[in-house]
Design a protein around this motif. Sequence first.
Motif, PDB file in Angstrom:
ATOM      1  N   UNK A  60      37.778  46.671  46.446  1.00  0.00           N
ATOM      2  CA  UNK A  60      37.069  45.396  46.345  1.00  0.00           C
ATOM      3  C   UNK A  60      37.891  44.433  45.506  1.00  0.00           C
ATOM      4  N   UNK A  61      38.208  43.280  46.089  1.00  0.00           N
ATOM      5  CA  UNK A  61      38.929  42.250  45.361  1.00  0.00           C
ATOM      6  C   UNK A  61      37.992  41.573  44.361  1.00  0.00           C
ATOM      7  N   UNK A  62      38.478  41.379  43.129  1.00  0.00           N
ATOM      8  CA  UNK A  62      37.663  40.766  42.084  1.00  0.00           C
ATOM      9  C   UNK A  62      38.006  39.284  41.904  1.00  0.00           C
ATOM     10  N   UNK A  63      39.291  38.976  41.803  1.00  0.00           N
ATOM     11  CA  UNK A  63      39.660  37.578  41.604  1.00  0.00           C
ATOM     12  C   UNK A  63      41.143  37.391  41.378  1.00  0.00           C
ATOM     13  N   UNK A  64      41.546  36.123  41.416  1.00  0.00           N
ATOM     14  CA  UNK A  64      42.935  35.713  41.197  1.00  0.00           C
ATOM     15  C   UNK A  64      43.033  34.825  39.959  1.00  0.00           C
ATOM     16  N   UNK A  65      44.190  34.838  39.320  1.00  0.00           N
ATOM     17  CA  UNK A  65      44.589  33.733  38.466  1.00  0.00           C
ATOM     18  C   UNK A  65      45.914  33.221  39.003  1.00  0.00           C
ATOM     19  N   UNK A  66      45.948  31.953  39.339  1.00  0.00           N
ATOM     20  CA  UNK A  66      47.118  31.350  39.944  1.00  0.00           C
ATOM     21  C   UNK A  66      48.117  30.952  38.849  1.00  0.00           C
ATOM     22  N   UNK A  67      49.343  30.657  39.278  1.00  0.00           N
ATOM     23  CA  UNK A  67      50.378  30.257  38.329  1.00  0.00           C
ATOM     24  C   UNK A  67      49.941  29.020  37.538  1.00  0.00           C
ATOM     25  N   UNK A  68      49.145  28.181  38.170  1.00  0.00           N
ATOM     26  CA  UNK A  68      48.659  26.967  37.508  1.00  0.00           C
ATOM     27  C   UNK A  68      47.640  27.256  36.412  1.00  0.00           C
ATOM     28  N   UNK A  69      47.089  28.482  36.429  1.00  0.00           N
ATOM     29  CA  UNK A  69      46.035  28.834  35.486  1.00  0.00           C
ATOM     30  C   UNK A  69      44.648  28.723  36.079  1.00  0.00           C
ATOM     31  N   UNK A  70      44.553  28.145  37.265  1.00  0.00           N
ATOM     32  CA  UNK A  70      43.254  28.093  37.922  1.00  0.00           C
ATOM     33  C   UNK A  70      42.894  29.479  38.441  1.00  0.00           C
ATOM     34  N   UNK A  71      41.624  29.649  38.742  1.00  0.00           N
ATOM     35  CA  UNK A  71      41.128  30.962  39.142  1.00  0.00           C
ATOM     36  C   UNK A  71      40.311  30.876  40.422  1.00  0.00           C
ATOM     37  N   UNK A  72      40.167  32.032  41.067  1.00  0.00           N
ATOM     38  CA  UNK A  72      39.334  32.174  42.248  1.00  0.00           C
ATOM     39  C   UNK A  72      38.694  33.545  42.176  1.00  0.00           C
ATOM     40  N   UNK A  73      37.380  33.597  42.417  1.00  0.00           N
ATOM     41  CA  UNK A  73      36.656  34.843  42.237  1.00  0.00           C
ATOM     42  C   UNK A  73      35.911  35.248  43.496  1.00  0.00           C
ATOM     43  N   UNK A  74      35.699  36.557  43.624  1.00  0.00           N
ATOM     44  CA  UNK A  74      34.849  37.084  44.678  1.00  0.00           C
ATOM     45  C   UNK A  74      33.440  36.511  44.480  1.00  0.00           C
ATOM     46  N   UNK A  75      32.891  35.882  45.519  1.00  0.00           N
ATOM     47  CA  UNK A  75      31.555  35.277  45.353  1.00  0.00           C
ATOM     48  C   UNK A  75      30.501  36.259  44.859  1.00  0.00           C
ATOM     49  N   UNK A  76      30.649  37.532  45.223  1.00  0.00           N
ATOM     50  CA  UNK A  76      29.652  38.522  44.825  1.00  0.00           C
ATOM     51  C   UNK A  76      29.698  38.827  43.330  1.00  0.00           C
ATOM     52  N   UNK A  77      30.785  38.458  42.665  1.00  0.00           N
ATOM     53  CA  UNK A  77      30.968  38.742  41.237  1.00  0.00           C
ATOM     54  C   UNK A  77      31.130  37.483  40.394  1.00  0.00           C
ATOM     55  N   UNK A  78      31.209  36.348  41.062  1.00  0.00           N
ATOM     56  CA  UNK A  78      31.637  35.104  40.422  1.00  0.00           C
ATOM     57  C   UNK A  78      30.866  34.762  39.159  1.00  0.00           C
ATOM     58  N   UNK A  79      29.563  35.024  39.139  1.00  0.00           N
ATOM     59  CA  UNK A  79      28.745  34.629  37.988  1.00  0.00           C
ATOM     60  C   UNK A  79      29.030  35.479  36.749  1.00  0.00           C
ATOM     61  N   UNK A  80      29.737  36.600  36.935  1.00  0.00           N
ATOM     62  CA  UNK A  80      29.952  37.520  35.811  1.00  0.00           C
ATOM     63  C   UNK A  80      31.408  37.684  35.407  1.00  0.00           C
ATOM     64  N   UNK A  81      32.333  37.112  36.178  1.00  0.00           N
ATOM     65  CA  UNK A  81      33.772  37.403  36.011  1.00  0.00           C
ATOM     66  C   UNK A  81      34.518  36.251  35.339  1.00  0.00           C
ATOM     67  N   UNK A  82      35.437  36.620  34.459  1.00  0.00           N
ATOM     68  CA  UNK A  82      36.407  35.664  33.930  1.00  0.00           C
ATOM     69  C   UNK A  82      37.775  36.331  33.923  1.00  0.00           C
TER      70      UNK A  82
END
Lengths: 106, 121
Positions: B48-70
């Motif tokens: 299960x993919x949790x999320x990315x942090x891009x080189x820019x520092x921005x992030x993208x999260x799995x919608x199913x976990x988004x409210x709990x993930x940093x």
Amino acid sequence: DIQMTQSPSSLSASVGDRVTITCRASQSIRSYLNWYQQKPGKAPKVLIYAASTLQSGVPSRFSGSGSGTDFTLTISSLQPEDFATYFCQQGYSTPSFGQGTRLEIK
Amino acid sequence: QLQLQESGSGLVKPSQTLSLTCAVSGGSINSGGYSWTWIRQPPGKGLEWIGYIYQSGSTSYNPSLKSRVTISVDRSRNQFSLKLDSVTAADTAVYYCARVLDFGGHYFDSWGQGTLVTVSS
């Protein structure tokens, strides 16, 4: 979300066999499909990316094909070290994986 | 050769926060324009993919976990981190960090060895 479905879920084969594993996406993912091999207790290892491009260092007996929604991973002549679990992963949108295909020794 | 190593608490109580760090060696986390990711695998199950942090520092999260993930990055220490809030037993899994390669789509070419996190009181 894009759902990825692999078949079969498990497969028994012998050394030297040719094996094909299928992965189907719930919508078109163009050629953004990757294949991984995972051995027990180890991290997955990428074999093929962009549906058919062999990752550096991966033996040429592995090959991939397909586009749109239907993809295959083929191992042309199974070697003892190939018995493992294989996962597909779509890289078209929010990443998602197939449930895995366990390849066992017959 | 690039190496990734996860570390953090292996046992977390329900409702608490899971915290993991991925140390990158053999290369700079700032070079090459790479993004970095967390993926997990419950025992005996799939990935299960949790999320990315891009080189820019921005992030993208799995919608199913988004409210709990940093996911965050510490470039001075060449590492990035995962925090997952309000954990339950369903969060018990082996957690992997990995590097993201972009060919138009994304794939994961270098992985850590994984670390098992158990949620239990």
